[in-house]
Design a protein around this motif. Structure first.
Motif, short mmCIF file in Angstrom:
data_model
loop_
_atom_site.label_atom_id
_atom_site.label_comp_id
_atom_site.label_asym_id
_atom_site.label_seq_id
_atom_site.Cartn_x
_atom_site.Cartn_y
_atom_site.Cartn_z
N CYS A 149 0.86 -1.18 0.00
CA CYS A 149 0.00 0.00 0.00
C CYS A 149 0.90 1.24 0.00
CB CYS A 149 -0.90 -0.01 1.23
SG CYS A 149 -1.92 1.49 1.39
N MET A 209 -2.33 -5.95 -0.55
CA MET A 209 -3.60 -5.28 -0.81
C MET A 209 -4.58 -6.37 -1.26
SD MET A 209 -2.42 -1.73 -2.60
CE MET A 209 -3.99 -0.93 -2.45
N CYS A 227 -6.61 -1.31 0.28
CA CYS A 227 -5.76 -1.63 1.42
C CYS A 227 -6.67 -2.29 2.46
CB CYS A 227 -5.13 -0.37 2.00
SG CYS A 227 -4.07 -0.72 3.44
#
Length: 187
Positions: free
Chosen positions: A154, A162, A175
């Motif tokens: 992220c 992610m 995220c």
């Protein structure tokens, strides 16, 4: 005026039509009882008499015998069975042999768990067949994701993975950290 037999809907009408026999322990009438696990046949003399049996005693859970297969414990043929949590493979010589093998194998994603750093994220299915991803070191690590993890850091919070969600607009990377909330379209 109505052609529906109203005695079908009354508790007394349905009780009277059921003749389940006598209890083998105390000779009182047997009746259908209900519990959180489902219906069963029990003695009306409960709690003095604790006799009970399954409602569908003769119903077989065997679906299909697997040709050319052998139980690793007793060499009897293996059978596909249906249980309360779905299908599984078991020994045909049950209850003498208790070998079971799940048909739902977990698939490793080759991604390290971002919480414990020891396990890997594995695809699993719940009892309803819905997929989720969890750490292979469960129950020591209880990290779970509802969407497929992607090996992308992220950019906002530097979390090592992610998740990919498929929406009506297309795929989006999110995220998984609640405090972050970062999302972007995949390249």
């Amino acid at each position: 005026m109505s052609k529906i037999d109203q005695s079908l809907f009354s508790a007394k009408g349905s009780e009277a039509k059921q003749d389940l026999g006598e209890c083998p322990q105390c000779q009182q009438q047997l009746s259908v009882k209900h519990s959180k696990s489902g219906p069963f046949i029990g003695c009306k003399g409960y709690p003095k008499c604790d006799f009970l049996k399954p409602l569908h005693e003769n119903e077989s859970a065997d679906v299909k015998v697997i040709d050319g297969s052998a139980c690793p414990l007793c060499v009897a043929p293996l059978v596909i069975k249906k249980g309360r949590y779905g299908f599984f493979i078991g020994c045909s010589d049950y209850p003498n042999c208790t070998f079971i093998e799940s048909t739902n194998k977990s698939e490793d994603t080759e991604l390290a768990c971002p919480v414990c750093q020891k396990g890997q994220m594995a695809k699993r299915a719940n009892k309803f067949g819905k997929s989720f991803y969890s750490c292979s070191h469960y129950p020591k690590c209880k990290y779970v994701l509802n969407f497929p993890p992607i090996a992308t850091e992220c950019p906002e919070c530097q979390w090592p993975i992610m998740v990919k969600k498929t929406l009506a607009k297309g795929e989006v990377l999110y995220c998984p950290q609640k405090h972050c909330g970062f999302k972007k379209s995949p390249e």
